[in-house]
Motif scaffolding. Structure first.
Motif, PDB file in Angstrom:
ATOM      1  N   ASN A   1       0.828  -1.212   0.000  1.00 41.21           N
ATOM      2  CA  ASN A   1       0.000   0.000   0.000  1.00 41.21           C
ATOM      3  C   ASN A   1       0.860   1.259   0.000  1.00 41.21           C
ATOM      4  OD1 ASN A   1      -2.387  -1.453   0.026  1.00 41.21           O
ATOM      5  ND2 ASN A   1      -2.628  -1.359   2.253  1.00 41.21           N
ATOM      6  N   ARG A   2       1.958   1.184   0.724  1.00 40.82           N
ATOM      7  CA  ARG A   2       2.847   2.340   0.793  1.00 40.82           C
ATOM      8  C   ARG A   2       3.394   2.708  -0.584  1.00 40.82           C
ATOM      9  NH1 ARG A   2       8.773   2.234   3.699  1.00 40.82           N
ATOM     10  NH2 ARG A   2       9.365   4.382   3.272  1.00 40.82           N
ATOM     11  N   LYS A   3       3.827   1.695  -1.336  1.00 44.03           N
ATOM     12  CA  LYS A   3       4.368   1.949  -2.661  1.00 44.03           C
ATOM     13  C   LYS A   3       3.300   2.471  -3.610  1.00 44.03           C
ATOM     14  CE  LYS A   3       7.986  -1.567  -2.236  1.00 44.03           C
ATOM     15  NZ  LYS A   3       8.514  -2.862  -2.755  1.00 44.03           N
ATOM     16  N   LEU A   4       2.094   1.913  -3.538  1.00 47.59           N
ATOM     17  CA  LEU A   4       1.011   2.368  -4.405  1.00 47.59           C
ATOM     18  C   LEU A   4       0.636   3.813  -4.110  1.00 47.59           C
ATOM     19  CD1 LEU A   4      -1.298  -0.791  -4.406  1.00 47.59           C
ATOM     20  CD2 LEU A   4      -0.003   0.124  -6.344  1.00 47.59           C
ATOM     21  N   LEU A   5       0.595   4.178  -2.846  1.00 45.67           N
ATOM     22  CA  LEU A   5       0.244   5.556  -2.481  1.00 45.67           C
ATOM     23  C   LEU A   5       1.322   6.533  -2.919  1.00 45.67           C
ATOM     24  CD1 LEU A   5      -1.336   5.125   1.073  1.00 45.67           C
ATOM     25  CD2 LEU A   5      -2.496   5.881  -0.996  1.00 45.67           C
ATOM     26  N   GLN A   6       2.577   6.151  -2.791  1.00 46.83           N
ATOM     27  CA  GLN A   6       3.664   7.010  -3.258  1.00 46.83           C
ATOM     28  C   GLN A   6       3.560   7.239  -4.765  1.00 46.83           C
ATOM     29  OE1 GLN A   6       7.198   5.004  -1.893  1.00 46.83           O
ATOM     30  NE2 GLN A   6       7.221   6.090   0.077  1.00 46.83           N
ATOM     31  N   GLN A   7       3.196   6.186  -5.473  1.00 42.75           N
ATOM     32  CA  GLN A   7       3.037   6.315  -6.923  1.00 42.75           C
ATOM     33  C   GLN A   7       1.859   7.223  -7.260  1.00 42.75           C
ATOM     34  OE1 GLN A   7       2.599   2.551  -8.898  1.00 42.75           O
ATOM     35  NE2 GLN A   7       2.187   3.464 -10.906  1.00 42.75           N
ATOM     36  N   MET A   8       0.758   7.064  -6.536  1.00 41.66           N
ATOM     37  CA  MET A   8      -0.424   7.898  -6.781  1.00 41.66           C
ATOM     38  C   MET A   8      -0.139   9.362  -6.465  1.00 41.66           C
ATOM     39  SD  MET A   8      -3.194   5.236  -5.125  1.00 41.66           S
ATOM     40  CE  MET A   8      -4.529   6.407  -5.058  1.00 41.66           C
ATOM     41  N   ASP A   9       0.583   9.610  -5.371  1.00 42.32           N
ATOM     42  CA  ASP A   9       0.912  10.996  -5.002  1.00 42.32           C
ATOM     43  C   ASP A   9       1.871  11.617  -6.013  1.00 42.32           C
ATOM     44  OD1 ASP A   9      -0.692  10.982  -2.782  1.00 42.32           O
ATOM     45  OD2 ASP A   9       0.900  10.409  -1.392  1.00 42.32           O
ATOM     46  N   SER A  10       2.819  10.820  -6.504  1.00 44.97           N
ATOM     47  CA  SER A  10       3.770  11.340  -7.487  1.00 44.97           C
ATOM     48  C   SER A  10       3.063  11.727  -8.781  1.00 44.97           C
ATOM     49  CB  SER A  10       4.848  10.298  -7.778  1.00 44.97           C
ATOM     50  OG  SER A  10       5.601  10.021  -6.629  1.00 44.97           O
ATOM     51  N   GLU A  11       2.125  10.869  -9.202  1.00 37.93           N
ATOM     52  CA  GLU A  11       1.362  11.177 -10.410  1.00 37.93           C
ATOM     53  C   GLU A  11       0.509  12.420 -10.221  1.00 37.93           C
ATOM     54  OE1 GLU A  11      -0.835   7.664 -11.170  1.00 37.93           O
ATOM     55  OE2 GLU A  11       0.883   6.513 -11.912  1.00 37.93           O
ATOM     56  N   ALA A  12      -0.104  12.543  -9.023  1.00 36.33           N
ATOM     57  CA  ALA A  12      -0.940  13.710  -8.753  1.00 36.33           C
ATOM     58  C   ALA A  12      -0.113  14.979  -8.715  1.00 36.33           C
ATOM     59  CB  ALA A  12      -1.685  13.520  -7.429  1.00 36.33           C
ATOM     60  N   ASP A  13       1.088  14.901  -8.099  1.00 35.96           N
ATOM     61  CA  ASP A  13       1.959  16.078  -8.038  1.00 35.96           C
ATOM     62  C   ASP A  13       2.439  16.478  -9.425  1.00 35.96           C
ATOM     63  OD1 ASP A  13       1.680  16.253  -5.340  1.00 35.96           O
ATOM     64  OD2 ASP A  13       3.547  15.211  -4.860  1.00 35.96           O
ATOM     65  N   SER A  14       2.723  15.464 -10.258  1.00 34.77           N
ATOM     66  CA  SER A  14       3.173  15.758 -11.619  1.00 34.77           C
ATOM     67  C   SER A  14       2.084  16.450 -12.418  1.00 34.77           C
ATOM     68  CB  SER A  14       3.600  14.468 -12.327  1.00 34.77           C
ATOM     69  OG  SER A  14       4.674  13.862 -11.659  1.00 34.77           O
ATOM     70  N   GLU A  15       0.845  15.964 -12.258  1.00 33.79           N
ATOM     71  CA  GLU A  15      -0.270  16.586 -12.951  1.00 33.79           C
ATOM     72  C   GLU A  15      -0.487  18.018 -12.462  1.00 33.79           C
ATOM     73  OE1 GLU A  15      -3.685  14.177 -12.469  1.00 33.79           O
ATOM     74  OE2 GLU A  15      -2.867  12.460 -13.577  1.00 33.79           O
ATOM     75  N   SER A  16      -0.354  18.212 -11.131  1.00 35.35           N
ATOM     76  CA  SER A  16      -0.543  19.545 -10.564  1.00 35.35           C
ATOM     77  C   SER A  16       0.521  20.510 -11.070  1.00 35.35           C
ATOM     78  CB  SER A  16      -0.513  19.472  -9.038  1.00 35.35           C
ATOM     79  OG  SER A  16      -0.639  20.745  -8.475  1.00 35.35           O
ATOM     80  N   GLU A  17       1.800  20.041 -11.094  1.00 38.42           N
ATOM     81  CA  GLU A  17       2.887  20.898 -11.563  1.00 38.42           C
ATOM     82  C   GLU A  17       2.742  21.217 -13.048  1.00 38.42           C
ATOM     83  OE1 GLU A  17       6.405  18.783 -10.566  1.00 38.42           O
ATOM     84  OE2 GLU A  17       6.191  19.104  -8.396  1.00 38.42           O
ATOM     85  N   SER A  18       2.256  20.241 -13.825  1.00 39.89           N
ATOM     86  CA  SER A  18       2.065  20.462 -15.256  1.00 39.89           C
ATOM     87  C   SER A  18       0.980  21.490 -15.517  1.00 39.89           C
ATOM     88  CB  SER A  18       1.699  19.133 -15.942  1.00 39.89           C
ATOM     89  OG  SER A  18       2.742  18.201 -15.799  1.00 39.89           O
ATOM     90  N   SER A  19      -0.112  21.393 -14.721  1.00 31.80           N
ATOM     91  CA  SER A  19      -1.201  22.347 -14.895  1.00 31.80           C
ATOM     92  C   SER A  19      -0.775  23.748 -14.476  1.00 31.80           C
ATOM     93  CB  SER A  19      -2.426  21.899 -14.094  1.00 31.80           C
ATOM     94  OG  SER A  19      -2.122  21.851 -12.714  1.00 31.80           O
ATOM     95  N   GLU A  20       0.016  23.834 -13.407  1.00 35.05           N
ATOM     96  CA  GLU A  20       0.502  25.142 -12.965  1.00 35.05           C
ATOM     97  C   GLU A  20       1.453  25.751 -13.990  1.00 35.05           C
ATOM     98  OE1 GLU A  20       2.258  24.668  -9.171  1.00 35.05           O
ATOM     99  OE2 GLU A  20       0.364  24.257  -8.126  1.00 35.05           O
ATOM    100  N   LEU A  21       2.308  24.896 -14.599  1.00 35.51           N
ATOM    101  CA  LEU A  21       3.237  25.374 -15.615  1.00 35.51           C
ATOM    102  C   LEU A  21       2.486  25.841 -16.853  1.00 35.51           C
ATOM    103  CD1 LEU A  21       6.171  25.740 -16.501  1.00 35.51           C
ATOM    104  CD2 LEU A  21       6.128  23.373 -17.361  1.00 35.51           C
TER     105      LEU A  21
END
Length: 519
Positions: A495-515
């Motif tokens: 679960n820890r690895k899956l959540l880290q992956q989900m958070d990384s994807e969400a952060d990437s999407e957020s940074e892309s939208s902000e850029l």
């Protein structure tokens, strides 16, 4: 955050690199020791007041406020039941709260503190009227429990918002449990040492060989006229005043030293209604099994806690030592918290549950089987404190794992962390209210005499049953249920690895939208 909080907050985060420099995910989630300590201080008020109320409220209502055991049982049951009902309500309101400049949990903690302090102080005040005394205690006990809930539910959920890394949260939880057990020690010490020496009743060993005609039996009317009762009333007020000051200091340290992290950039789900939230949480199998299992084990320790002061006083005859015996239990628990944290990280949390909770069983049996002996009572108390530490640490260490498991299974539902904690506390508190009400009624049926220094033999027998056979049975049932708890170390790491992956994807999407928006 106000300017006054800048110094302590910056001190706690000074070890982190500048936010202008790119930081790896695990580095951004790392907490400094100062942050963990400040976070841990927030757990002390709940345990300090809880230990004082748990160990001393029953004996205070019976022997100082001099209420009939029936009315005392009503106050204890209704107060706990009301407290239980407010937990899911506050949890739901917290989950619907908006983010503010100081976070989503912090405003609840700050605003509830002054009201909690005032109502707690009034619980330990004996009003100058006889009629309506029951209503007085019932009102202020319920009000305090409500304010305490407004503090503790968001504080418990704050675990999920200080870091997204499981190891950091487990480490912060260990710090918290250390301070909470110290808080229990402090509450027991303050209340016990201040009020423990005001009774004018002799220890049972001083008159055990005397005839019934020479036994001390002070009536209610005469107790009201004695200086000792007035001293007892004053002592309880002084103790409550000291605890109120500590309560405020801990809340201030928490606010100044902890930064609440905003949720990740994942898209927010539509808010669920209270009924929908309840259904979603209560159909998550691991959470239900964890809550029900710890419901029974926590009930065992709460039943022991609520009756232990009376048991030591009237069943063992150690009237002058009961506050010291309680203190020994809490000190033993405090010193073994780091060991239990090492044990669960080395062997897993489920093994820690089996070993830690069951450790108390032989000592619960021993304390009622042996003849009253002060030295053995102290030795048993030291051993029992080891199990108390496990009972403190493990539920709060395992709840974040259940929340993570829920997030993995329900990736589109967010912002319900407070509900998981509040419903857990709801069941624990409701069961505690039932146990305290039933135990106090049992004492009434056994012939407990309010204000008397010596109680009938039936009272001693009832207290022995309430602190040994019943808790042992509850612990056995709880451990059998926890055996079916499905989240082992392998699933937890997955679960820890899956959540880290989900958070990384969400952060990437957020940074892309902000850029994209900046361009």
């Amino acid at each position: 955050r106000a300017e006054g909080s800048t110094n302590l907050t910056s001190l706690c985060t000074s070890s982190s690199p500048s936010p202008l420099v790119f930081q790896p995910k695990n580095q951004r989630n790392r907490l400094s020791v100062c942050s963990k300590v400040c976070y841990a201080f927030g757990g002390a008020p709940y345990q300090i007041t809880g230990s004082a109320l748990g160990f001393f409220l029953q004996i205070y209502l019976l022997d100082v406020a001099q209420l009939d055991p029936f009315y005392a049982s009503i106050i204890l049951f209704v107060g706990r039941a009301w407290d239980a009902v407010t937990d899911p309500t506050v949890g739901f309101l917290v989950s619907r709260s908006r983010w503010t400049g100081i976070g989503r949990m912090m405003p609840w903690i700050l605003l509830s503190t002054p009201f909690a302090v005032l109502t707690y102080f009034l619980i330990w005040y004996v009003p100058p009227f006889e009629e309506g005394k029951v209503v007085w205690y019932l009102i202020f006990y319920c009000l305090f429990q409500s304010m305490q809930t407004c503090f503790h539910v968001p504080y418990s959920a704050l675990t999920m918002f200080i870091s997204t890394d499981q190891k950091e949260r487990d480490s912060a939880t260990a710090y918290r449990m250390m301070v909470e057990v110290l808080g229990t020690v402090l509450g027991t010490a303050i209340q016990g040492q201040i009020v423990g020496g005001v009774s004018n009743c002799p220890d049972e060993t001083e008159h055990v060989n005397s005839t019934n005609s020479s036994r001390v039996n002070v009536t209610r009317a005469s107790l009201d006229e004695t200086v000792s009762l007035l001293q007892a009333k004053k002592a309880y007020l002084v103790a409550s005043g000291v605890i109120c000051i500590i309560y405020v200091l801990c809340a201030v340290i928490l606010f100044l030293g902890v930064k609440e992290r905003k949720e990740s950039g994942r898209k927010k789900s539509e808010p669920l209604t209270f009924r929908q939230s309840l259904w979603v949480i209560m159909t998550h199998g691991p959470y239900v099994k964890l809550v029900i299992g710890f419901l029974f084990t926590s009930l065992a320790f709460m039943l022991l806690e609520g009756n232990f002061a009376l048991f030591i006083t009237y069943a063992l005859g150690h009237r002058k030592h009961f506050q010291n015996i309680l203190l020994v239990i809490m000190l033993s628990g405090t010193l073994t918290i780091p060991w239990w944290h090492w044990f669960l990280t080395r062997f897993g949390k489920k093994k820690a549950v089996y070993f830690g909770i069951s450790w108390a069983v032989p000592f619960m049996i021993l304390i009622v089987c042996i003849k009253s002996n002060l030295v053995i009572s102290y030795l048993v108390s030291v051993a029992a404190g080891v199990s108390v530490a496990a009972a403190f640490l493990l539920p709060w260490s395992m709840l974040p794992d259940v929340v993570d498991d829920f997030k993995v299974k329900n990736p589109d539902i967010h912002g319900h962390e407070a509900l998981f904690y509040s419903f857990y506390v709801f069941f624990i508190k409701f069961a505690s209210g039932v146990s305290l009400g039933v135990s106090t009624l049992s004492l009434k049926f056994a012939g407990y005499m309010t204000g008397d220094c010596v109680q009938p033999e039936a009272v001693s027998l009832t207290l022995k049953v309430l602190v040994s056979p019943v808790p042992v049975f509850l612990i056995a049932v709880g451990l059998l249920i926890l055996k079916t708890y499905p989240i082992d170390e392998e699933r937890r790491q997955g679960n820890r690895k899956l959540l880290q992956q989900m958070d990384s994807e969400a952060d990437s999407e957020s940074e892309s939208s902000e850029l994209g928006s900046s361009m």
